[in-house]
Design a protein around this motif. Structure first.
Motif, PDB file in Angstrom:
ATOM      1  N   PRO A  44      15.982  16.008 -36.696  1.00  0.00           N
ATOM      2  CA  PRO A  44      17.421  16.105 -36.432  1.00  0.00           C
ATOM      3  C   PRO A  44      17.803  15.763 -34.997  1.00  0.00           C
ATOM      4  CG  PRO A  44      16.646  18.025 -37.641  1.00  0.00           C
ATOM      5  CD  PRO A  44      15.431  17.286 -37.167  1.00  0.00           C
ATOM      6  N   ALA A  45      16.892  15.984 -34.056  1.00  0.00           N
ATOM      7  CA  ALA A  45      17.212  15.771 -32.645  1.00  0.00           C
ATOM      8  C   ALA A  45      17.057  14.314 -32.221  1.00  0.00           C
ATOM      9  CB  ALA A  45      16.341  16.671 -31.768  1.00  0.00           C
ATOM     10  N   VAL A  46      15.919  13.695 -32.542  1.00  0.00           N
ATOM     11  CA  VAL A  46      15.657  12.333 -32.070  1.00  0.00           C
ATOM     12  C   VAL A  46      15.424  11.339 -33.199  1.00  0.00           C
ATOM     13  CG1 VAL A  46      14.774  13.097 -29.846  1.00  0.00           C
ATOM     14  CG2 VAL A  46      13.201  12.849 -31.758  1.00  0.00           C
ATOM     15  N   GLY A  47      15.386  11.782 -34.451  1.00  0.00           N
ATOM     16  CA  GLY A  47      15.247  10.865 -35.569  1.00  0.00           C
ATOM     17  C   GLY A  47      13.814  10.463 -35.845  1.00  0.00           C
ATOM     18  N   VAL A  48      13.574   9.992 -37.060  1.00  0.00           N
ATOM     19  CA  VAL A  48      12.212   9.653 -37.455  1.00  0.00           C
ATOM     20  C   VAL A  48      11.688   8.421 -36.733  1.00  0.00           C
ATOM     21  CG1 VAL A  48      12.441  10.712 -39.744  1.00  0.00           C
ATOM     22  CG2 VAL A  48      13.043   8.314 -39.436  1.00  0.00           C
ATOM     23  N   MET A  49      12.578   7.525 -36.318  1.00  0.00           N
ATOM     24  CA  MET A  49      12.125   6.302 -35.667  1.00  0.00           C
ATOM     25  C   MET A  49      11.726   6.522 -34.213  1.00  0.00           C
ATOM     26  SD  MET A  49      12.205   3.942 -37.944  1.00  0.00           S
ATOM     27  CE  MET A  49      12.132   2.438 -36.996  1.00  0.00           C
ATOM     28  N   LEU A  50      12.237   7.587 -33.592  1.00  0.00           N
ATOM     29  CA  LEU A  50      12.015   7.796 -32.167  1.00  0.00           C
ATOM     30  C   LEU A  50      11.148   9.012 -31.867  1.00  0.00           C
ATOM     31  CD1 LEU A  50      15.686   7.087 -31.023  1.00  0.00           C
ATOM     32  CD2 LEU A  50      13.756   5.500 -31.009  1.00  0.00           C
ATOM     33  N   THR A  51      10.770   9.749 -32.897  1.00  0.00           N
ATOM     34  CA  THR A  51       9.942  10.941 -32.692  1.00  0.00           C
ATOM     35  C   THR A  51       8.616  10.596 -32.050  1.00  0.00           C
ATOM     36  OG1 THR A  51      10.958  12.155 -34.528  1.00  0.00           O
ATOM     37  CG2 THR A  51       8.740  12.801 -33.900  1.00  0.00           C
ATOM     38  N   LEU A  52       8.039   9.477 -32.428  1.00  0.00           N
ATOM     39  CA  LEU A  52       6.713   9.105 -31.920  1.00  0.00           C
ATOM     40  C   LEU A  52       6.715   8.979 -30.403  1.00  0.00           C
ATOM     41  CD1 LEU A  52       3.823   8.342 -32.758  1.00  0.00           C
ATOM     42  CD2 LEU A  52       4.559   5.953 -32.765  1.00  0.00           C
ATOM     43  N   ALA A  53       7.805   8.468 -29.819  1.00  0.00           N
ATOM     44  CA  ALA A  53       7.865   8.301 -28.370  1.00  0.00           C
ATOM     45  C   ALA A  53       7.774   9.635 -27.658  1.00  0.00           C
ATOM     46  CB  ALA A  53       9.150   7.578 -27.975  1.00  0.00           C
ATOM     47  N   LEU A  54       8.513  10.632 -28.132  1.00  0.00           N
ATOM     48  CA  LEU A  54       8.492  11.945 -27.493  1.00  0.00           C
ATOM     49  C   LEU A  54       7.203  12.692 -27.799  1.00  0.00           C
ATOM     50  CD1 LEU A  54      10.232  13.725 -25.707  1.00  0.00           C
ATOM     51  CD2 LEU A  54      11.222  14.752 -27.739  1.00  0.00           C
ATOM     52  N   LEU A  55       6.550  12.347 -28.888  1.00  0.00           N
ATOM     53  CA  LEU A  55       5.312  13.021 -29.267  1.00  0.00           C
ATOM     54  C   LEU A  55       4.105  12.481 -28.504  1.00  0.00           C
ATOM     55  CD1 LEU A  55       4.240  15.186 -31.241  1.00  0.00           C
ATOM     56  CD2 LEU A  55       3.857  13.354 -32.902  1.00  0.00           C
ATOM     57  N   VAL A  56       4.124  11.199 -28.172  1.00  0.00           N
ATOM     58  CA  VAL A  56       2.945  10.556 -27.581  1.00  0.00           C
ATOM     59  C   VAL A  56       3.109  10.296 -26.088  1.00  0.00           C
ATOM     60  CG1 VAL A  56       1.523   8.474 -27.621  1.00  0.00           C
ATOM     61  CG2 VAL A  56       2.253   9.529 -29.768  1.00  0.00           C
ATOM     62  N   ALA A  57       4.271   9.829 -25.656  1.00  0.00           N
ATOM     63  CA  ALA A  57       4.436   9.387 -24.266  1.00  0.00           C
ATOM     64  C   ALA A  57       4.159  10.478 -23.236  1.00  0.00           C
ATOM     65  CB  ALA A  57       5.835   8.798 -24.072  1.00  0.00           C
ATOM     66  N   PRO A  58       4.718  11.701 -23.350  1.00  0.00           N
ATOM     67  CA  PRO A  58       4.415  12.720 -22.327  1.00  0.00           C
ATOM     68  C   PRO A  58       2.931  13.063 -22.254  1.00  0.00           C
ATOM     69  CG  PRO A  58       6.361  13.340 -23.575  1.00  0.00           C
ATOM     70  CD  PRO A  58       5.752  12.179 -24.288  1.00  0.00           C
TER      71      PRO A  58
END
Length: 282
Positions: A188-202
């Motif tokens: 709901p916050a960042v969407g299924v297409m953008l979740t990977l960026a917040l999950l992997v990048a940090p």
């Protein structure tokens, strides 16, 4: 009137929680090289969220139920002789996302707004979303505190963990379910297409600055929170999509660290390769 009565306060509270959760769990994703699996999970969770919304039930329940089935199926496929993990996950990736797209197209006209789940909408987070994020995050952090040593062992030496008598299958399934839960909470916050960026990048950024597993987890959590809050602030200031801005901030942090981190960055390696100035003997 409470602090959470305004959408801005709720959005920032959600940004802090999802940033912390994604950063900490992302360390396991990076160490276990599960980025491709995480991508498959984000795409294949989409139909569960869409179907739940069309049926009028909680999207978290729909995404979680679909995700549990997905995690078990992927684990079973990757353990069959002669099958590769990338092939099994690739099939799930394509089929799950295609099913979600079909459900959106086949749904009522009023449900076409479900395409917003692709990129998220953190500014429309409500109190229910905050409660779910806090509850799921507390459970996941508790599980990582209890099983963190075993999961770290598996990340560096999976065969050694099995030889030591640890339940490899159970720990693998636990990690897949944790990743799935994080994906559902972040949708709901960042969407299924953008979740990977917040999950992997940090997490990937944190690994560039320290080799300590404990410090990596702490730094990844801080970077996740910083990326989410900074992205949300920039999106409000420039009136652009919040989910996309959060993902770009997280990615930018990784790129900068890839250049300037002292031990693993390009600049650090370049300085290490400088020829030493020869000194003439007296």
């Amino acid at each position: 009137m409470t602090w959470f009565d305004t959408y801005t306060h709720r959005a920032y509270a959600e940004a802090v929680m999802v940033g912390l959760l994604a950063g900490v769990v992302g360390v396991q994703v990076v160490l276990r090289r599960l980025a491709f699996h995480a991508m498959a999970t984000t795409h294949a969770t989409f139909p569960g969220v869409v179907l739940a919304s069309i049926l009028g039930i909680d999207i978290y329940l729909g995404g979680t139920a679909f995700g549990v089935l997905l995690s078990v199926a992927v684990l079973a496929l990757t353990r069959r002789p002669g099958r590769t993990a990338s092939g099994a996950i690739g099939v799930v990736l394509a089929a799950g996302f295609a099913l979600g797209a079909v459900l959106v197209a086949a749904g009522p006209a009023s449900d076409r707004k479900l395409s917003a789940f692709l990129v998220g909408s953190i500014v429309t987070i409500d109190s229910h979303d905050l409660v779910v994020t806090a509850a799921v995050g507390t459970v996941i952090l508790a599980l990582l505190a209890v099983f963190g040593r075993e999961l770290g062992f598996a990340a560096f030496d999976h065969d050694g963990m099995r030889a030591a008598g640890h339940p490899a299958l159970g720990l693998d399934l636990l990690l897949l379910l944790i990743v799935q839960a994080v994906v559902v909470v972040l949708t709901p916050a960042v969407g299924v297409m953008l979740t990977l960026a917040l999950l992997v990048a940090p997490a990937a950024t944190a690994r560039l600055w320290t080799d300590s597993l404990r410090r990596t987890g702490v730094l990844a959590g801080l970077l996740g929170v910083g990326s989410a809050v900074t992205g949300l602030e920039l999106s409000r200031h420039y009136d652009v999509a919040a989910g996309a801005t959060i993902a770009l901030v997280a990615a930018a942090g990784f790129v900068v660290s890839l250049l300037v981190s002292p031990r693993h960055g390009a600049l650090g390696r370049l300085l290490d390769r400088r020829p030493e100035t020869a000194t003439a003997p007296a």
